[in-house]
Design an enzyme around this catalytic site. Structure first.
Site, PDB file in Angstrom:
ATOM      1  N   GLY A  45      -1.725 -28.331  27.313  1.00  0.00           N
ATOM      2  CA  GLY A  45      -2.827 -29.273  27.402  1.00  0.00           C
ATOM      3  C   GLY A  45      -4.150 -28.557  27.265  1.00  0.00           C
ATOM      4  N   GLN A  50     -13.045 -27.202  28.010  1.00  0.00           N
ATOM      5  CA  GLN A  50     -12.482 -25.861  27.843  1.00  0.00           C
ATOM      6  C   GLN A  50     -12.857 -25.235  26.501  1.00  0.00           C
ATOM      7  OE1 GLN A  50      -8.289 -27.152  29.135  1.00  0.00           O
ATOM      8  NE2 GLN A  50      -8.441 -25.023  29.776  1.00  0.00           N
ATOM      9  N   CYS A 111      -3.804 -21.960  33.706  1.00  0.00           N
ATOM     10  CA  CYS A 111      -4.820 -22.636  32.895  1.00  0.00           C
ATOM     11  C   CYS A 111      -5.351 -21.657  31.855  1.00  0.00           C
ATOM     12  CB  CYS A 111      -5.952 -23.104  33.803  1.00  0.00           C
ATOM     13  SG  CYS A 111      -7.282 -23.932  32.934  1.00  0.00           S
ATOM     14  N   LEU A 112      -5.547 -22.154  30.621  1.00  0.00           N
ATOM     15  CA  LEU A 112      -6.044 -21.290  29.549  1.00  0.00           C
ATOM     16  C   LEU A 112      -7.446 -20.777  29.857  1.00  0.00           C
ATOM     17  CD1 LEU A 112      -4.859 -23.380  26.463  1.00  0.00           C
ATOM     18  CD2 LEU A 112      -3.792 -21.314  27.388  1.00  0.00           C
ATOM     19  N   HIS A 153      -4.025 -32.243  35.992  1.00  0.00           N
ATOM     20  CA  HIS A 153      -4.696 -30.962  35.756  1.00  0.00           C
ATOM     21  C   HIS A 153      -5.783 -31.109  34.682  1.00  0.00           C
ATOM     22  CE1 HIS A 153      -4.601 -26.421  35.063  1.00  0.00           C
ATOM     23  NE2 HIS A 153      -5.287 -26.868  34.045  1.00  0.00           N
ATOM     24  N   GLU A 154      -5.445 -31.746  33.556  1.00  0.00           N
ATOM     25  CA  GLU A 154      -6.397 -31.862  32.438  1.00  0.00           C
ATOM     26  C   GLU A 154      -7.565 -32.776  32.801  1.00  0.00           C
ATOM     27  OE1 GLU A 154      -6.226 -29.767  30.163  1.00  0.00           O
ATOM     28  OE2 GLU A 154      -4.176 -29.146  30.549  1.00  0.00           O
ATOM     29  N   HIS A 157     -10.384 -31.261  34.685  1.00  0.00           N
ATOM     30  CA  HIS A 157     -11.366 -30.524  33.866  1.00  0.00           C
ATOM     31  C   HIS A 157     -12.564 -31.400  33.512  1.00  0.00           C
ATOM     32  CE1 HIS A 157      -9.540 -26.632  33.108  1.00  0.00           C
ATOM     33  NE2 HIS A 157      -8.396 -27.179  32.749  1.00  0.00           N
TER      34      HIS A 157
HETATM   35 NI    NI Z   1      -6.586 -26.079  32.631  1.00  0.00          NI
END
Ligand code: NI
Length: 186
Positions: A45, A50, A111-112, A153-154, A157
């Site tokens: 995701g 991000q 997380c990226l 989670h997404e 953000h």
């Molecule tokens: Ni993330």
């Protein structure tokens, strides 16, 4: 085109993102690049903040659970009908409204935008979601499993939250040194 994934410590990850008013060609182009970036970084995701864009836009692609070979495909409720989870992937949406429900459970998240850190996060097991798709239609989901986890989670953000904000206070203490280092090394 691969996009630069913003890292812990960058203010763009902490802002509250604005709703998407109009699905433009620029936005569709951004989506394409986000999907390409998500695949290249092996994420499941990616939210627009991000990649440095404070808009309420998310892309998700969750693979079928490979550990359960021969298992039935995971089913979720899409607009009131049972469908395989995989049939709606990749899932691209704007302006999500989430209603998490059920018991909280711990699951290890990464997380990226928070490189090299994984930690247990407690979240409700299920989610009802109302999503706007790129063709302007609305999709209503009711799901559990990894999709419910990933949606929470997404969408965090979009409000400037990261999973490391949601760990236990004991874990926060353990993580604080690593996070300081991350923020100063970017
Ligand atoms: Ni993330």
């Amino acid at each position: 085109m691969l996009l630069n994934v913003r890292q812990y410590g960058e203010p763009v990850l902490r802002a509250v993102s604005a709703p998407v008013e109009k699905i433009t060609d620029d936005l569709k182009n951004l989506v394409e690049n986000m999907i390409e970036t998500m695949y290249a970084t092996e994420g499941i995701g990616l939210a627009a903040p991000q990649v440095g864009v404070n808009m309420r836009l998310v892309v998700i692609d969750i693979p079928e659970d490979e550990e359960e070979e021969g298992a039935e495909p995971e089913m979720i409720t899409v607009n009131g009908e049972q469908k395989p989870m995989r049939s709606i992937m990749p899932l691209v949406f704007v302006n999500p409204e989430l209603e998490p429900y059920g018991k909280q459970y711990l699951f290890t998240e990464g997380c990226l935008s928070v490189r090299g850190i994984r930690a247990n996060v407690a979240r409700p097991e299920f989610v009802k979601a109302r999503l706007t798709l790129l063709d302007g239609s609305t999709m209503e989901l009711d799901c559990g499993g990894l999709l419910a986890r990933c949606l929470q989670h997404e969408c965090d953000h979009l409000d400037g939250f990261l999973f490391v904000d949601r760990v236990s206070s004991a874990a926060k203490i353990t993580l604080s040194k690593k996070l300081k280092k991350l923020a100063s090394s970017r």
